[in-house]
Design an enzyme around this catalytic site. Sequence first.
Site, PDB file in Angstrom:
ATOM      1  N   ARG A 134       9.541   5.978  -3.250  1.00  0.00           N
ATOM      2  CA  ARG A 134       9.824   6.794  -4.496  1.00  0.00           C
ATOM      3  C   ARG A 134      11.290   7.387  -4.236  1.00  0.00           C
ATOM      4  O   ARG A 134      11.582   7.795  -3.216  1.00  0.00           O
ATOM      5  CB  ARG A 134       8.821   7.407  -4.679  1.00  0.00           C
ATOM      6  CG  ARG A 134       8.392   8.647  -3.808  1.00  0.00           C
ATOM      7  CD  ARG A 134       7.195   9.580  -4.671  1.00  0.00           C
ATOM      8  NE  ARG A 134       5.854   9.198  -4.510  1.00  0.00           N
ATOM      9  CZ  ARG A 134       5.046   9.729  -3.411  1.00  0.00           C
ATOM     10  NH1 ARG A 134       5.469  10.334  -2.401  1.00  0.00           N
ATOM     11  NH2 ARG A 134       3.621   9.135  -3.400  1.00  0.00           N
ATOM     12  N   ARG A 175       0.900  -1.201   0.003  1.00  0.00           N
ATOM     13  CA  ARG A 175       0.081   0.132  -0.212  1.00  0.00           C
ATOM     14  C   ARG A 175       0.795   1.261   0.135  1.00  0.00           C
ATOM     15  O   ARG A 175       0.238   2.150  -0.431  1.00  0.00           O
ATOM     16  CB  ARG A 175      -1.051   0.071   1.295  1.00  0.00           C
ATOM     17  CG  ARG A 175      -2.039  -1.158   1.385  1.00  0.00           C
ATOM     18  CD  ARG A 175      -2.644  -1.041   2.826  1.00  0.00           C
ATOM     19  NE  ARG A 175      -3.128   0.274   3.449  1.00  0.00           N
ATOM     20  CZ  ARG A 175      -4.386   0.740   2.930  1.00  0.00           C
ATOM     21  NH1 ARG A 175      -5.107   0.102   2.249  1.00  0.00           N
ATOM     22  NH2 ARG A 175      -4.594   1.959   3.491  1.00  0.00           N
ATOM     23  N   ARG A 196      -8.571  -6.344  13.666  1.00  0.00           N
ATOM     24  CA  ARG A 196      -7.881  -5.492  14.737  1.00  0.00           C
ATOM     25  C   ARG A 196      -8.833  -4.261  14.973  1.00  0.00           C
ATOM     26  O   ARG A 196      -9.483  -3.924  14.272  1.00  0.00           O
ATOM     27  CB  ARG A 196      -6.544  -5.164  14.086  1.00  0.00           C
ATOM     28  CG  ARG A 196      -5.469  -5.964  13.902  1.00  0.00           C
ATOM     29  CD  ARG A 196      -5.063  -6.542  15.115  1.00  0.00           C
ATOM     30  NE  ARG A 196      -4.166  -5.577  15.734  1.00  0.00           N
ATOM     31  CZ  ARG A 196      -3.671  -5.994  17.049  1.00  0.00           C
ATOM     32  NH1 ARG A 196      -3.943  -7.304  17.526  1.00  0.00           N
ATOM     33  NH2 ARG A 196      -2.976  -5.327  17.805  1.00  0.00           N
ATOM     34  N   ASP A 205     -10.345   1.105   0.841  1.00  0.00           N
ATOM     35  CA  ASP A 205     -10.207   2.648   1.136  1.00  0.00           C
ATOM     36  C   ASP A 205     -11.747   3.157   0.826  1.00  0.00           C
ATOM     37  O   ASP A 205     -12.281   2.326  -0.006  1.00  0.00           O
ATOM     38  CB  ASP A 205      -8.990   2.895   0.062  1.00  0.00           C
ATOM     39  CG  ASP A 205      -7.618   2.837   0.795  1.00  0.00           C
ATOM     40  OD1 ASP A 205      -7.583   2.677   1.864  1.00  0.00           O
ATOM     41  OD2 ASP A 205      -6.845   2.734  -0.055  1.00  0.00           O
ATOM     42  N   TYR A 260     -10.117  -4.936   3.348  1.00  0.00           N
ATOM     43  CA  TYR A 260      -9.491  -3.705   3.924  1.00  0.00           C
ATOM     44  C   TYR A 260      -9.648  -2.654   2.854  1.00  0.00           C
ATOM     45  O   TYR A 260      -8.741  -2.472   1.828  1.00  0.00           O
ATOM     46  CB  TYR A 260      -7.793  -4.086   3.882  1.00  0.00           C
ATOM     47  CG  TYR A 260      -7.107  -3.070   4.475  1.00  0.00           C
ATOM     48  CD1 TYR A 260      -7.514  -1.825   5.049  1.00  0.00           C
ATOM     49  CD2 TYR A 260      -5.697  -3.345   4.772  1.00  0.00           C
ATOM     50  CE1 TYR A 260      -6.396  -0.952   5.747  1.00  0.00           C
ATOM     51  CE2 TYR A 260      -4.654  -2.633   5.478  1.00  0.00           C
ATOM     52  CZ  TYR A 260      -5.048  -1.312   5.757  1.00  0.00           C
ATOM     53  OH  TYR A 260      -4.243  -0.578   6.232  1.00  0.00           O
ATOM     54  N   ARG A 272       0.324   6.022  16.597  1.00  0.00           N
ATOM     55  CA  ARG A 272       0.369   7.136  16.101  1.00  0.00           C
ATOM     56  C   ARG A 272      -0.296   8.390  16.797  1.00  0.00           C
ATOM     57  O   ARG A 272      -1.420   7.813  17.691  1.00  0.00           O
ATOM     58  CB  ARG A 272      -0.122   7.204  14.498  1.00  0.00           C
ATOM     59  CG  ARG A 272      -1.523   6.457  14.504  1.00  0.00           C
ATOM     60  CD  ARG A 272      -1.836   6.283  12.653  1.00  0.00           C
ATOM     61  NE  ARG A 272      -2.878   5.642  12.445  1.00  0.00           N
ATOM     62  CZ  ARG A 272      -3.095   5.116  11.287  1.00  0.00           C
ATOM     63  NH1 ARG A 272      -2.199   5.331  10.264  1.00  0.00           N
ATOM     64  NH2 ARG A 272      -4.226   4.531  11.148  1.00  0.00           N
ATOM     65  N   GLU A 299      -3.549   6.732  19.275  1.00  0.00           N
ATOM     66  CA  GLU A 299      -4.217   5.629  18.722  1.00  0.00           C
ATOM     67  C   GLU A 299      -3.536   4.346  19.069  1.00  0.00           C
ATOM     68  O   GLU A 299      -2.160   4.075  19.002  1.00  0.00           O
ATOM     69  CB  GLU A 299      -4.202   5.667  17.143  1.00  0.00           C
ATOM     70  CG  GLU A 299      -5.290   4.763  16.568  1.00  0.00           C
ATOM     71  CD  GLU A 299      -5.126   5.073  14.771  1.00  0.00           C
ATOM     72  OE1 GLU A 299      -5.376   5.998  14.503  1.00  0.00           O
ATOM     73  OE2 GLU A 299      -4.849   4.094  14.001  1.00  0.00           O
TER      74      GLU A 299
HETATM   75  N1  UDP Z   1       3.494   0.908   7.682  1.00  0.00           N
HETATM   76  C1  UDP Z   1       4.729   0.996   8.534  1.00  0.00           C
HETATM   77  N2  UDP Z   1       5.225   2.070   9.031  1.00  0.00           N
HETATM   78  C2  UDP Z   1       4.550   3.304   8.960  1.00  0.00           C
HETATM   79  C3  UDP Z   1       3.490   3.408   8.243  1.00  0.00           C
HETATM   80  C4  UDP Z   1       2.791   2.218   7.835  1.00  0.00           C
HETATM   81  O1  UDP Z   1       5.349  -0.081   8.410  1.00  0.00           O
HETATM   82  O2  UDP Z   1       5.126   4.305   9.637  1.00  0.00           O
HETATM   83  C5  UDP Z   1       2.910  -0.136   7.100  1.00  0.00           C
HETATM   84  C6  UDP Z   1       2.346  -1.171   8.319  1.00  0.00           C
HETATM   85  O3  UDP Z   1       2.671  -2.578   8.149  1.00  0.00           O
HETATM   86  C7  UDP Z   1       0.854  -0.885   7.953  1.00  0.00           C
HETATM   87  C8  UDP Z   1       0.873  -0.605   6.556  1.00  0.00           C
HETATM   88  O4  UDP Z   1       2.301   0.010   6.181  1.00  0.00           O
HETATM   89  O5  UDP Z   1       0.062  -1.648   8.346  1.00  0.00           O
HETATM   90  C9  UDP Z   1      -0.273   0.288   5.960  1.00  0.00           C
HETATM   91  O6  UDP Z   1      -0.325   1.604   6.472  1.00  0.00           O
HETATM   92  P1  UDP Z   1      -1.306   2.598   6.216  1.00  0.00           P
HETATM   93  O7  UDP Z   1      -0.797   3.824   6.458  1.00  0.00           O
HETATM   94  O8  UDP Z   1      -1.774   2.447   4.665  1.00  0.00           O
HETATM   95  O9  UDP Z   1      -2.557   1.954   7.100  1.00  0.00           O
HETATM   96  P2  UDP Z   1      -3.932   2.611   7.500  1.00  0.00           P
HETATM   97  O10 UDP Z   1      -3.698   4.087   7.417  1.00  0.00           O
HETATM   98  O11 UDP Z   1      -4.960   2.129   6.757  1.00  0.00           O
HETATM   99  O12 UDP Z   1      -4.119   2.315   8.866  1.00  0.00           O
END
Ligand code: UDP
Length: 370
Positions: free
Chosen positions: A177, A173, A250, A351, A349, A281, A301
Amino acid sequence: MHKKYDFLIVGAGLYGAVFAHEVNKAGKTCLILDKRNHIGGNVYTEKVADIQVHRYGAHIFHTSNTEIWRYVNQFAEFNRFTNSPLANYKGELYNLPFNMNTFNKMWGVITPEEARQKIEQQRRDSYVESPRTLEEQAINLVGSDIYETLIRGYTEKQWGRPCHELPAFIIRRLPVRFTYDNNYFNDPYQGIPNGGYTAMVEKMIEGIEVRLEADYLADKVYWDNVAKQIVYTGPIDAYFSFRYGVLAYRSLTFDNELLEIDNYQGNAVVNYTDRETPYTRIIEHKHFEFGTQPQTLITREYSVEWKRGDEPYYPINDELNSILYAKYKQLADAEQHVIFGGRLGEYKYYDMDKVIASALLRVKEVLNEM
Ligand code: UDP
């Protein structure tokens, strides 16, 4: 027996709201139920101290689908918010997603070529042709330093499982880059609806009857008699009384704090990527709307194991749960006059833009069949 409505829509989240909007527009009658005391599902936002608070976690709308972008713009004006989260690893800040700013901070490299070489060096020993686990995929993509610093701890906190037991697609996801671009998403369209998501959903379901705090499954026989077709957006396993067992999720818990300062962390999202910090976060909501209020509201969170009765957030799409879902899906397909949709109805999952696209597709089919 005469049924009052053409559709009963169970769940006032995005899937339900889009479905309702479309059937209403087509001249059909519908009633929306939600067991919570508000509409919007998990995109629900609520004003506190004049700040729009994302009550069920941060939602940043982004899409590469022009049609969906036009669609949502009918119901709200979107601001120019661009998600550029930071990662805090033991007091050091790194830019996300993984880009030249991240590589520069991690290794001091300046050019894309230097960054590529560094990653190449790190993954040389552990490169896997077709990665199956999140760990293999992550090291393939960005090497072991970034995996250890920015991925491993965060992911294990978020999913409550070791990275070598998680599917690779989760980490795909995230963009990687080789430009100095901190935009978390690759999509050309992105923003937050001015006035919050709740107002957007309200606009979608304008003129449609809604019953809040109404639990469909608790009184299923009664509700089934009010409409010719049911659109069910709740958990699919609950619909079938958990006949084959419980699908795993989860869950999240949120610790909100209203602070008497105007700016706490200078960014909407800061991830805590070490294993020791208990939360994943901190969200500072006002920054989603460039807020200038005198106070600020922050949310820590926490990701927790879901148990029955908790709010389900992220479906766990591992092998066991995917097999279990397939069994429920079979039952769902055989169910007459019931449409299963959305994150919980399809155990996916999703979006936000994908949920909307899926609701639009389904409603079109259903209306064509009528
Ligand atoms: N992820 C990570 N470090 C970060 C942010 C995301 O390893 O700082 C990984 C983690 O495995 C997570 C996945 O990327 O489950 C997808 O993150 P995303 O931010 O897309 O998740 P959401 O915002 O949907 O909770």
